[in-house]
Write a protein that holds these residues in place. Structure first.
Motif, short mmCIF file in Angstrom:
data_model
loop_
_atom_site.label_atom_id
_atom_site.label_comp_id
_atom_site.label_asym_id
_atom_site.label_seq_id
_atom_site.Cartn_x
_atom_site.Cartn_y
_atom_site.Cartn_z
N MET A 124 0.81 -1.20 0.00
CA MET A 124 0.00 0.00 0.00
C MET A 124 0.86 1.26 0.00
N ILE A 125 2.11 1.14 0.33
CA ILE A 125 2.96 2.32 0.36
C ILE A 125 3.20 2.85 -1.05
N ALA A 126 3.29 1.97 -2.02
CA ALA A 126 3.47 2.42 -3.41
C ALA A 126 2.23 3.16 -3.90
N PHE A 127 1.06 2.66 -3.56
CA PHE A 127 -0.19 3.34 -3.91
C PHE A 127 -0.25 4.71 -3.27
N SER A 128 0.15 4.81 -2.01
CA SER A 128 0.14 6.08 -1.29
C SER A 128 1.09 7.08 -1.92
N ILE A 129 2.28 6.64 -2.27
CA ILE A 129 3.26 7.54 -2.89
C ILE A 129 2.74 8.03 -4.23
N MET A 130 2.12 7.14 -5.01
CA MET A 130 1.56 7.54 -6.29
C MET A 130 0.43 8.57 -6.10
N MET A 131 -0.43 8.36 -5.12
CA MET A 131 -1.51 9.31 -4.85
C MET A 131 -0.95 10.67 -4.41
N TRP A 132 0.12 10.67 -3.63
CA TRP A 132 0.71 11.93 -3.19
C TRP A 132 1.30 12.70 -4.36
N PHE A 133 1.97 12.03 -5.29
CA PHE A 133 2.52 12.71 -6.46
C PHE A 133 1.41 13.27 -7.35
N VAL A 134 0.36 12.51 -7.54
CA VAL A 134 -0.76 13.00 -8.34
C VAL A 134 -1.44 14.18 -7.65
N SER A 135 -1.59 14.10 -6.34
CA SER A 135 -2.23 15.20 -5.62
C SER A 135 -1.37 16.46 -5.65
N ILE A 136 -0.07 16.32 -5.56
CA ILE A 136 0.82 17.50 -5.65
C ILE A 136 0.68 18.15 -7.02
N THR A 137 0.64 17.34 -8.07
CA THR A 137 0.47 17.87 -9.43
C THR A 137 -0.86 18.60 -9.56
N LEU A 138 -1.94 18.01 -9.06
CA LEU A 138 -3.25 18.65 -9.16
C LEU A 138 -3.34 19.92 -8.32
N VAL A 139 -2.70 19.93 -7.16
CA VAL A 139 -2.72 21.14 -6.32
C VAL A 139 -1.96 22.27 -7.01
N PHE A 140 -0.80 21.97 -7.60
CA PHE A 140 -0.06 23.01 -8.34
C PHE A 140 -0.87 23.51 -9.53
N LEU A 141 -1.55 22.62 -10.25
CA LEU A 141 -2.39 23.03 -11.36
C LEU A 141 -3.54 23.91 -10.88
N SER A 142 -4.16 23.53 -9.77
CA SER A 142 -5.29 24.32 -9.27
C SER A 142 -4.84 25.69 -8.78
N ILE A 143 -3.67 25.78 -8.18
CA ILE A 143 -3.15 27.09 -7.75
C ILE A 143 -2.92 27.98 -8.96
N SER A 144 -2.39 27.40 -10.02
CA SER A 144 -2.19 28.16 -11.26
C SER A 144 -3.52 28.65 -11.81
N LEU A 145 -4.52 27.79 -11.81
CA LEU A 145 -5.84 28.17 -12.32
C LEU A 145 -6.50 29.21 -11.42
N LEU A 146 -6.36 29.07 -10.12
CA LEU A 146 -6.97 30.02 -9.20
C LEU A 146 -6.35 31.41 -9.32
N ARG A 147 -5.14 31.49 -9.81
CA ARG A 147 -4.51 32.79 -10.06
C ARG A 147 -4.96 33.39 -11.39
N GLY A 148 -5.73 32.66 -12.17
CA GLY A 148 -6.25 33.17 -13.43
C GLY A 148 -5.44 32.78 -14.64
N ASN A 149 -4.48 31.89 -14.51
CA ASN A 149 -3.67 31.44 -15.64
C ASN A 149 -4.44 30.35 -16.38
N TYR A 150 -4.92 30.66 -17.56
CA TYR A 150 -5.73 29.71 -18.31
C TYR A 150 -4.96 29.07 -19.46
N ALA A 151 -3.65 29.11 -19.43
CA ALA A 151 -2.85 28.53 -20.51
C ALA A 151 -2.98 27.00 -20.56
N SER A 152 -3.24 26.35 -19.44
CA SER A 152 -3.35 24.90 -19.41
C SER A 152 -4.77 24.40 -19.68
N VAL A 153 -5.70 25.31 -19.90
CA VAL A 153 -7.09 24.94 -20.15
C VAL A 153 -7.36 25.09 -21.65
#
Length: 101
Positions: free
Chosen positions: A1-30
């Motif tokens: 289960m540790i591998a699953f957890s590490i994978m979820m943490w990496f995906v969540s970090i990527t999504l959080v960085f993407l959402s912060i970019s979007l919340l600042r109004g940067n629509y280049a990734s949309v």
């Protein structure tokens, strides 16, 4: 289960960085039909950042629960939580897309 957890943490970090970019109004990734048809591109990006942030935080919680819970129940609870969070985020994103269409 540790591998699953590490994978979820990496995906969540990527999504959080993407959402912060979007919340600042940067629509280049949309991209897509809704972005092309709307006049308020920054507003659409900011609104779309909220369900993505929910999804990122939800996956981080799933990664934590997969490690903390007993081995027998952790995968079942994690998958159920992913499905619930995904349904909420997709519904919320659909309402945002309908609002900006």
């Amino acid at each position: 289960m540790i591998a699953f957890s590490i994978m979820m943490w990496f995906v969540s970090i990527t999504l959080v960085f993407l959402s912060i970019s979007l919340l600042r109004g940067n629509y280049a990734s949309v991209h897509g039909k809704v972005l092309d048809s709307t006049d308020d591109k920054k507003g659409y990006a900011k609104a779309l950042g909220k369900p993505i942030l929910l999804l990122g935080v939800g996956l981080a919680v799933v990664g934590i629960t997969a490690v903390v819970l007993p081995q027998k129940y952790s995968i079942l609870i994690s998958v159920a939580f992913i499905v619930i969070i995904s349904m909420i985020a997709v519904t919320w994103g659909g309402k945002i897309s309908n609002k900006f269409s």
